[in-house]
Design a protein around this motif. Structure first.
Motif, mmCIF file in Angstrom:
data_model
loop_
_atom_site.group_PDB
_atom_site.id
_atom_site.type_symbol
_atom_site.label_atom_id
_atom_site.label_comp_id
_atom_site.label_asym_id
_atom_site.label_seq_id
_atom_site.Cartn_x
_atom_site.Cartn_y
_atom_site.Cartn_z
ATOM 1 N N SER A 18 -4.276 -5.454 6.492
ATOM 2 C CA SER A 18 -4.269 -4.033 6.826
ATOM 3 C C SER A 18 -4.665 -3.194 5.617
ATOM 4 C CB SER A 18 -2.901 -3.616 7.366
ATOM 5 O OG SER A 18 -1.936 -3.756 6.362
ATOM 6 N N LEU A 54 -8.286 -3.014 5.870
ATOM 7 C CA LEU A 54 -8.601 -2.052 6.913
ATOM 8 C C LEU A 54 -8.498 -0.628 6.362
ATOM 9 C CD1 LEU A 54 -9.320 -2.163 9.911
ATOM 10 C CD2 LEU A 54 -6.908 -1.785 10.414
ATOM 11 N N ALA A 55 -7.484 -0.439 5.566
ATOM 12 C CA ALA A 55 -7.309 0.889 4.973
ATOM 13 C C ALA A 55 -8.472 1.203 4.032
ATOM 14 C CB ALA A 55 -5.986 0.950 4.206
ATOM 15 N N PHE A 57 -11.476 0.022 4.325
ATOM 16 C CA PHE A 57 -12.619 0.318 5.189
ATOM 17 C C PHE A 57 -12.581 1.784 5.625
ATOM 18 C CE2 PHE A 57 -14.503 0.715 9.426
ATOM 19 C CZ PHE A 57 -15.767 0.219 9.190
ATOM 20 N N GLU A 58 -11.398 2.197 6.050
ATOM 21 C CA GLU A 58 -11.287 3.577 6.518
ATOM 22 C C GLU A 58 -11.545 4.569 5.394
ATOM 23 O OE1 GLU A 58 -7.533 3.920 8.527
ATOM 24 O OE2 GLU A 58 -8.412 3.157 10.391
ATOM 25 N N ALA A 59 -11.089 4.206 4.209
ATOM 26 C CA ALA A 59 -11.256 5.124 3.085
ATOM 27 C C ALA A 59 -12.704 5.196 2.624
ATOM 28 C CB ALA A 59 -10.355 4.691 1.926
ATOM 29 N N LEU A 106 -15.124 5.822 6.731
ATOM 30 C CA LEU A 106 -14.909 6.938 7.659
ATOM 31 C C LEU A 106 -15.274 8.321 7.106
ATOM 32 C CD1 LEU A 106 -11.891 6.009 9.918
ATOM 33 C CD2 LEU A 106 -14.302 5.409 10.051
ATOM 34 N N PRO A 107 -15.195 8.522 5.786
ATOM 35 C CA PRO A 107 -15.651 9.842 5.306
ATOM 36 C C PRO A 107 -17.121 10.121 5.646
ATOM 37 C CG PRO A 107 -14.389 8.747 3.613
ATOM 38 C CD PRO A 107 -14.583 7.746 4.716
ATOM 39 N N CYS A 123 -20.023 1.106 13.520
ATOM 40 C CA CYS A 123 -18.805 0.972 12.726
ATOM 41 C C CYS A 123 -18.227 -0.433 12.871
ATOM 42 C CB CYS A 123 -17.770 2.012 13.127
ATOM 43 S SG CYS A 123 -18.186 3.643 12.500
ATOM 44 N N LEU A 139 -17.787 -3.079 9.920
ATOM 45 C CA LEU A 139 -16.533 -3.762 9.631
ATOM 46 C C LEU A 139 -16.768 -5.251 9.402
ATOM 47 C CD1 LEU A 139 -13.463 -3.270 9.517
ATOM 48 C CD2 LEU A 139 -13.364 -3.979 11.900
ATOM 49 N N GLU A 150 -16.493 -6.941 4.262
ATOM 50 C CA GLU A 150 -15.908 -7.735 3.183
ATOM 51 C C GLU A 150 -16.941 -8.060 2.115
ATOM 52 O OE1 GLU A 150 -12.369 -10.387 4.912
ATOM 53 O OE2 GLU A 150 -13.781 -9.574 6.390
ATOM 54 N N ARG A 178 -13.973 9.824 16.462
ATOM 55 C CA ARG A 178 -13.195 9.344 15.323
ATOM 56 C C ARG A 178 -12.050 8.445 15.781
ATOM 57 N NH1 ARG A 178 -13.704 11.327 10.116
ATOM 58 N NH2 ARG A 178 -15.419 12.805 10.325
ATOM 59 N N VAL A 200 -13.339 5.162 17.167
ATOM 60 C CA VAL A 200 -13.754 4.250 16.099
ATOM 61 C C VAL A 200 -12.534 3.594 15.468
ATOM 62 C CG1 VAL A 200 -14.718 4.149 13.768
ATOM 63 C CG2 VAL A 200 -15.953 5.345 15.589
ATOM 64 N N ARG A 201 -11.537 4.400 15.185
ATOM 65 C CA ARG A 201 -10.332 3.843 14.560
ATOM 66 C C ARG A 201 -9.682 2.811 15.474
ATOM 67 N NH1 ARG A 201 -7.223 5.545 10.911
ATOM 68 N NH2 ARG A 201 -5.426 5.479 12.295
ATOM 69 N N VAL A 213 -11.910 -0.317 15.673
ATOM 70 C CA VAL A 213 -11.831 -1.059 14.423
ATOM 71 C C VAL A 213 -10.536 -1.869 14.377
ATOM 72 C CG1 VAL A 213 -11.429 -0.763 11.947
ATOM 73 C CG2 VAL A 213 -13.355 0.388 13.049
ATOM 74 N N ARG A 233 -10.167 -6.315 14.946
ATOM 75 C CA ARG A 233 -9.591 -7.192 13.935
ATOM 76 C C ARG A 233 -8.243 -7.753 14.359
ATOM 77 N NH1 ARG A 233 -12.577 -9.734 10.155
ATOM 78 N NH2 ARG A 233 -14.512 -8.561 10.182
ATOM 79 N N VAL A 248 -5.705 -6.308 14.766
ATOM 80 C CA VAL A 248 -4.637 -5.634 14.052
ATOM 81 C C VAL A 248 -4.182 -4.484 14.923
ATOM 82 C CG1 VAL A 248 -4.079 -4.293 11.990
ATOM 83 C CG2 VAL A 248 -5.684 -6.210 11.861
ATOM 84 N N PHE A 284 -1.760 5.103 7.140
ATOM 85 C CA PHE A 284 -3.135 4.763 6.792
ATOM 86 C C PHE A 284 -4.140 5.685 7.444
ATOM 87 C CE2 PHE A 284 -1.400 0.332 6.133
ATOM 88 C CZ PHE A 284 -1.425 0.464 4.759
ATOM 89 N N VAL A 290 -6.382 7.757 7.357
ATOM 90 C CA VAL A 290 -7.180 8.314 6.272
ATOM 91 C C VAL A 290 -7.684 9.709 6.599
ATOM 92 C CG1 VAL A 290 -9.319 8.014 5.009
ATOM 93 C CG2 VAL A 290 -7.842 6.072 5.475
ATOM 94 N N TRP A 342 -7.819 12.756 4.133
ATOM 95 C CA TRP A 342 -9.092 13.181 3.523
ATOM 96 C C TRP A 342 -9.468 14.610 3.865
ATOM 97 C CZ3 TRP A 342 -12.577 10.667 0.270
ATOM 98 C CH2 TRP A 342 -12.156 9.383 -0.122
#
Lengths: 175, 260
Positions: free
Chosen positions: A3, A6-7, A9-11, A14-15, A42, A46, A50, B64, B67-68, B71, B75, B77, B84, B86, B90
């Motif tokens: 995770s 994953l975080a 990836f988002e950081a 996603l911006p 997206c 993903l 990696e 958004r 996508v989240r 994603v 996985r 998850v 998290f 983001v 942000w």
């Protein structure tokens, strides 16, 4: 994927979602397809993420845009296999706006539609370089990475695309 | 005389993608080739038109979220816990960052907030209006000796007109504008793909004012007064370069001696 990965990836990714959506929207020419393309892109991003460590010279933004671009182009081929390059159609743009005078708002709206339409009518290969340069602000090198063509090709395509858009503007000015 | 590969060179120059030596060579050519100068001006107009008419877009909030979710699901998850999220972090950061920029840009403004504020808005509106197709110049010329006389009979003063193409700020032309309740001269200069509008009109003789800068909607405005003219310079060009340009103007003005 962890995770924390994953975080990350988002950081990292996603911006750039607005940039991704902008490119997808202008490539697909409609909001609905654009959303699908961005979502697909997206997921692909993903998958490769990696391997992406933001190596030198690769910004996350250009990296994501390259994936969006490829996704848009392959979905276009899948959906509309017969669609060739749409050529810019001058006849569509003449007489849109006559004289540059008082009804500024009206005029502006007409002009807005017109230049946007002119962009939509460009062949996708021209459209993408305009969007990547003028809207996303990428360098020639980055555009060459995203579009998968040499920098020299980026340069000549961009120039030709601009000349075509200019024709559209000129038509509009002359009315 | 222009042909496609040369046009592409010019485009690369305007995009700031040429090596410095090539750029200097091209600049020298631009200063003396009417046709290329015209080409450049048309490109600048196109650039401005794209900016004004073809917007960058914001991804819809629903996308958004999709996508989240996708994603997370892909996985295996569970959706990332809120900490998290983001996006939530942000966004305010981005807003805060842009506020800092605005604050930095306009701190001088805050110190001397006056009736000048409305004037600054006037100037900015005129600048933006000039970027619309066909509005940039009434007299299209890179020759100061063409532009200056053009104002004769159109204004009750004869504005000083300089060309700085040797310094990379070519004169593109001039036009009549209306600011602060009067007709004024607007001179248009270029810097690569950026446009600079210079507004100037005579002021009652008074001590020269030192330059002040402010930033609105991504445009920088510089303002100063000589003994004879009040100057407003506005552009989306970066502040340091715009400052350089203002320096050139002020220098040329004092070199020309105080006009009557």
């Amino acid at each position: 994927m962890e995770s924390s990965e994953l975080a990350r990836f988002e950081a990292v990714v996603l911006p750039h979602l607005d940039a991704a959506y902008t490119l997808a929207r202008y490539l697909t020419r409609n909001e609905h397809d654009a959303e699908d393309v961005v979502q697909d892109a997206c997921l692909r991003a993903l998958k490769y993420f990696e391997g992406f460590r933001g190596e030198e010279g690769t910004s996350a933004r250009a990296w994501l845009l390259a994936i969006v671009r490829n996704t848009a182009f392959s979905s276009r081929r899948r959906r509309r296999p017969d669609e060739g390059m749409l050529e810019f159609d001058e006849a569509q743009h003449s007489g849109a706006v006559a004289d540059a005078h008082p009804e500024a708002a009206l005029l502006r709206r007409a002009a807005k539609e017109s230049l946007g339409r002119a962009l939509d009518r460009l062949a996708p290969e021209f459209r993408e370089v305009i969007v990547l340069r003028e809207l996303e602000g990428l360098s020639y090198k980055e555009i060459s990475d995203v579009a998968g063509v040499p920098v020299g090709t980026v340069m000549s395509r961009l120039s030709r695309a601009r000349t075509r858009l200019q024709q559209a503007l000129r038509e509009e000015g002359e009315g | 005389m222009t042909h496609p590969s040369f046009e592409a060179q010019l485009d690369a120059y305007l995009d700031d993608e040429l090596a410095p030596a090539d750029a200097r060579e091209l600049e020298a050519h631009l200063a003396q080739c009417q046709e290329c100068a015209r080409f450049r001006n048309e490109r600048l107009e196109l650039r401005a038109a794209i900016r004004a008419q073809v917007p960058t877009l914001e991804a819809p909030a629903a996308l958004r979220e999709r996508v989240r979710a996708a994603v997370g699901a892909a996985r295996g998850v569970a959706r990332a816990p809120r900490r998290f999220a983001v996006r939530g972090v942000w966004r305010p950061l981005a807003v805060a960052a842009s506020l800092v920029v605005v604050a930095l840009g306009s701190w001088r403004l805050a110190l001397q907030r006056t009736a000048g504020e409305t004037l600054a808005e006037d100037i900015l509106t005129s600048h933006i209006r000039s970027l619309m197709p066909g509005h940039l110049t009434d007299v299209l010329s890179s020759d100061q000796h063409t532009v200056k006389p053009w104002f004769n009979g159109r204004l009750d003063y004869s504005p000083p007109v300089y060309d700085f193409s040797g310094r990379g700020y070519p004169l593109l032309g001039g036009r009549l504008d209306y600011v602060d309740g009067r007709s004024v001269a607007a001179l248009v200069y270029g810097r690569r793909q950026h446009l600079i509008n210079v507004f100037l009109w005579p002021v009652a003789r008074r001590p020269a004012a030192t330059p002040a800068s402010r930033t609105h909607q991504g445009y920088h405005l510089l303002h100063w007064a000589t003994a004879d003219y009040t100057y407003w310079v506005v552009s989306d060009l970066g502040l340091p370069e715009l400052g350089d340009f203002a320096g050139l103007l002020a220098q040329a003005d004092s070199a020309a001696g105080a006009p009557k």
